[in-house]
Design an enzyme around this catalytic site. Structure first.
Site, PDB file in Angstrom:
ATOM      1  N   HIS A  78      38.843  -4.013 -20.972  1.00 16.67           N
ATOM      2  CA  HIS A  78      39.184  -3.386 -19.689  1.00 16.67           C
ATOM      3  C   HIS A  78      39.404  -4.552 -18.729  1.00 16.67           C
ATOM      4  CE1 HIS A  78      38.095  -0.156 -16.416  1.00 16.67           C
ATOM      5  NE2 HIS A  78      39.306  -0.673 -16.262  1.00 16.67           N
ATOM      6  N   LEU A  79      40.570  -4.617 -18.109  1.00 16.13           N
ATOM      7  CA  LEU A  79      40.987  -5.789 -17.351  1.00 16.13           C
ATOM      8  C   LEU A  79      39.925  -6.238 -16.343  1.00 16.13           C
ATOM      9  CD1 LEU A  79      43.113  -7.873 -16.606  1.00 16.13           C
ATOM     10  CD2 LEU A  79      44.151  -6.179 -15.086  1.00 16.13           C
ATOM     11  N   HIS A  80      39.507  -7.496 -16.459  1.00 20.40           N
ATOM     12  CA  HIS A  80      38.511  -8.041 -15.538  1.00 20.40           C
ATOM     13  C   HIS A  80      38.526  -9.565 -15.564  1.00 20.40           C
ATOM     14  CE1 HIS A  80      36.402  -8.181 -19.395  1.00 20.40           C
ATOM     15  NE2 HIS A  80      35.558  -9.049 -18.876  1.00 20.40           N
ATOM     16  N   PHE A  81      38.143 -10.149 -14.451  1.00 19.54           N
ATOM     17  CA  PHE A  81      37.871 -11.575 -14.324  1.00 19.54           C
ATOM     18  C   PHE A  81      36.378 -11.729 -14.062  1.00 19.54           C
ATOM     19  CE2 PHE A  81      42.233 -10.933 -13.154  1.00 19.54           C
ATOM     20  CZ  PHE A  81      42.923 -12.062 -13.586  1.00 19.54           C
TER      21      PHE A  81
END
Length: 436
Positions: free
Chosen positions: A234-237
């Site tokens: 799940h898109l994350h930085f």
């Protein structure tokens, strides 16, 4: 298909098996960010940043007082007082390893406890989002510090209780409950869109704005692709504070080219050398903007993704310097090409380790840490010189084609109202790339 027996750390207190979603009327009981709990009146703090196309990237104008810096740390410490973290990271032993590079070692025995097996293949950088697996919409709202969005009037704004725009899918900053360092947080772009872990132009630019708004040389953001030790699709930085330079930030570089073809204002791309991991460094020239730098890096990352090359990204110097680091450690590990001595350390070299912050899980590794051992581990992460140059050629082909498209159709691009531009597709084999 390549799989490795890997045990990712827990990023959220709700990242566990067997959590069922309740009915829409009563919710799931966890005040999460899904439809069962997100009512029309749900609110979270909102930090609104000024979105400017013209940001000076050449001068180190550190903000004397950055509100985002104060807000983030204040909210993070409040969550620590509430006992939301799985351990006290401030109690973890840390030292600078003697040597030329100054690797930083931390003994973090709590980070590998209560583990669960990996949820996805390691030989596919791009994989579809799976609602049935853990994702950040399942976290409790108490783990979210604030929403992070562009302001409408170009000024910094803070709203302690702002409605959650469900239709607009807000970007949020949440705690990492298994922190590596002080202030360890997650930036989750457009959280309700349920985007898989893949960089796009909009998400990378958001991360650079966060680095700029924090205004601290000690605050860095990192990104891990699938196949390069991302643990959640799940898109994350990730981001945290470290009060000393990362070794990779001190490594010498050689200039390769100016992206945009402008010696005075282009984005300078350099190669790292005299460092165990090969990679590229992107820096803005005197006439470039934050968006120019972001676009160059995003085009490169999209190229790596499309060619199934795992990679890590480090955003440093308040968003002025970005490191792009293709790697192959998980592939070697899956193929049994990593020595038992290195595997026994249980270190999964993601962006922080590659940058020189060695998070060690065993006391004997911490006490015996040396620059030689850190170098030996990271050398296994790096692509060979021959393969690295092949990857650089692929990247440069992709970004030069994209730049050419932009130049030929400049007027049409300007009319898109600043929207993200499409990256050039480079045909590539989507099978696993393995170094022998």
């Amino acid at each position: 298909m390549l799989r490795i027996k890997r045990v990712p750390t827990i990023l959220s207190n709700y990242q566990k098996e067997g959590v069922e979603e309740g009915g829409a009327a009563r919710g799931c009981g966890r005040n999460c960010l899904r439809n069962c709990c997100l009512t029309a009146g749900a609110k979270l703090p909102l930090y609104a940043f000024p979105k400017s196309n013209k940001v000076d990237l050449c001068h180190n104008n550190e903000v004397p007082f950055a509100f985002l810096d104060s807000l983030l740390l204040g909210e993070w410490e409040e969550r620590m007082e509430r006992g939301l973290f799985r351990y006290d990271v401030t109690a973890c032993a840390t030292k600078v390893i003697p040597g030329e590079l100054g690797f930083v070692a931390q003994l973090n025995e709590g980070r590998h406890l209560k583990k669960r097996p990996t949820e996805f293949r390691v030989d596919k950088v791009l994989q579809p989002f799976d609602e049935n697996k853990f994702n950040f919409t399942k976290v409790g709202q108490e783990e979210v510090l604030f929403q992070f969005e562009a302001s409408e009037d170009g000024e910094v704004q803070f709203h302690p209780n702002a409605p959650i725009n469900v239709d607009g899918s807000p970007s949020v900053v949440a705690i990492n409950v298994s922190p590596i360092e002080y202030g360890h947080v997650l930036l989750i772009p457009r959280i309700l869109e349920r985007l898989p872990q893949r960089i796009d132009h909009e998400s990378l630019l958001l991360a650079l704005y966060m680095a700029r708004e924090a205004g601290s040389q000690y605050f860095r953001l990192g990104y891990n692709s699938l196949g390069a030790f991302a643990t959640i699709n799940h898109l994350h930085f990730q981001a945290y504070y470290l009060g000393v330079p990362f070794p990779i930030e001190k490594a010498p570089t050689r200039k390769i080219t100016d992206f945009n073809g402008n010696d005075n204002g282009g984005v300078v791309i350099s190669e790292i050398f005299n460092y165990p991991v090969r990679g590229l460094v992107y820096e803005g020239g005197s006439g470039s903007s934050l968006e120019d730098l972001s676009n160059a890096v995003a085009d490169s990352c999209i190229c790596l993704q499309d060619n199934n090359i795992p990679y890590n990204v480090l955003i440093s110097d308040s968003g002025r310097r970005i490191f792009v680091l293709p790697q192959c450690y998980a592939e070697k590990q899956a193929l049994g090409e990593v020595s038992g001595e290195l595997l026994d350390t249980q270190v999964n070299p993601a962006v922080w380790e590659i940058s020189g912050h060695m998070v060690l899980k065993r006391k004997e590794d911490y006490e015996g840490a040396s620059e030689e051992k850190a170098w030996r581990l990271l050398a296994e992460v790096s692509l060979s010189e021959e393969r690295f140059q092949e990857v650089v050629a692929i990247i440069f082909e992709a970004i030069s084609v994209t730049e050419k498209m932009l130049t030929e159709d400049e007027q049409d691009v300007d009319q898109v109202d600043g929207g993200p531009r499409e990256a050039a597709m480079v045909p590539g084999n989507q099978e696993c790339l393995v170094q022998y």
